[in-house]
Design a protein around this motif. Structure first.
Motif: not given
Length: 304
Positions: A218-238
């Motif tokens: 409800k209102n949330y999801s669990l996701v898997k994120c795979v990095l191709e690059t490694g920028r600062t805060h990348q997953i959080r920003v994307h």
């Protein structure tokens, strides 16, 4: 050198931290909160909260202690060492630990703990991050690879540059998805309106994140994120960029979110080639207890 300020309130109005930030412009609200918590800011010789509403005639004493020098001293921080050989260490960093010393975090960092564990760490150009070849944020938990010598550092950095490492994260994000997976290809640079934040910026560096939706609540999801690059805060920003900011993220997420100790983001899986043998090594770290409990709460809500 210690700096002292004495402010006398005339017709200024509002919260203590807001008023001080307006009068001492080189102090951020975050730094002011830190000074208040350390009782280095007194109102009429009395400690108050940052939310205190100033009144005419208030006398505010502000003491800014000297910056503590960066420490590269060994500290027994009881690190969770997942793997170690003559070239590399794989460590499971807990949420709340900074990777290396900086102006705001002079000690109690992962580097301080590594120096207690071993003196065999690769040199770093900056001097204050021996062994470090990549980082994760303070409030992100999970796996990091550490180089014990210069040969290993060069190998691991090359693997990162050539995008042949495996770096998989689990995250709880706001909202539900209509698609099960996707790719976010959007450059990341400094937020022009807030230097403490990163943002999708056409002038930034290339950044690619692959995501897969594992569960929806409800209102949330669990996701898997795979990095191709490694920028600062990348997953959080994307993830914010596509409308699904991380739950608990104090910098990029909404105020109404899941309670915790920062963003629910865990570097679960790490894979790389061993620098000397070229053997593929892959490791996985269990979710922190607070992350597991939050998932269980979300699953229980779905049954109600």
């Amino acid at each position: 050198m210690t700096k002292n300020y004495k402010l006398v309130i005339d017709d200024e109005k509002g919260r203590l931290d807001k008023v001080i930030a307006e009068k001492i412009t080189d102090l951020s609200r975050t730094k002011i909160k830190e000074l208040v918590n350390d009782k280095n800011i007194l109102v009429n010789n009395k400690a108050e909260k940052v939310s205190y509403k100033v009144q005419s005639g208030d006398v505010i004493d502000v003491t800014i202690p000297p910056v503590k020098p960066l420490s590269l001293e060994a500290e027994n921080l009881h690190l969770d060492i997942v793997y170690e050989d003559s070239d590399v260490i794989v460590v499971n960093k807990p949420q709340g630990m900074v990777v290396h010393p900086s102006a705001g975090h002079p000690d109690h960092t992962l580097v301080n703990g590594l120096l207690y564990h071993t003196r065999d760490l690769a040199d770093s150009p900056e001097g204050f991050r021996p062994g470090i070849v990549h980082r994760i944020d303070k409030d992100t938990s999970g796996l990091l690879m550490i180089a014990k010598n210069d040969k290993a550092r060069e190998s691991l950095e090359k693997q990162l540059a050539e995008k042949i490492n495996k770096r998989e994260y689990l995250a709880i994000v706001h909202g539900n998805f209509e698609v099960k997976n996707g790719v976010i290809n959007a450059p990341i640079g400094r937020n022009p309106n807030n230097r403490k934040k990163m943002a999708v910026n056409p002038k930034g560096k290339a950044a690619v994140t692959h995501f897969t939706v594992l569960e929806q609540f409800k209102n949330y999801s669990l996701v898997k994120c795979v990095l191709e690059t490694g920028r600062t805060h990348q997953i959080r920003v994307h993830m914010k960029y596509i409308g699904h900011p991380l739950a608990g993220d104090p910098l990029y997420g909404p105020k109404k979110t899941l309670s915790g100790h920062g963003q629910f983001l865990h570097a679960k899986t790490l894979g790389f080639y061993q620098p000397s043998t070229n053997e593929w090594l892959e490791f996985s770290a269990p979710l922190p207890t607070i992350f597991e409990k939050q998932l269980e709460n979300l699953r229980q809500e779905m049954k109600q």
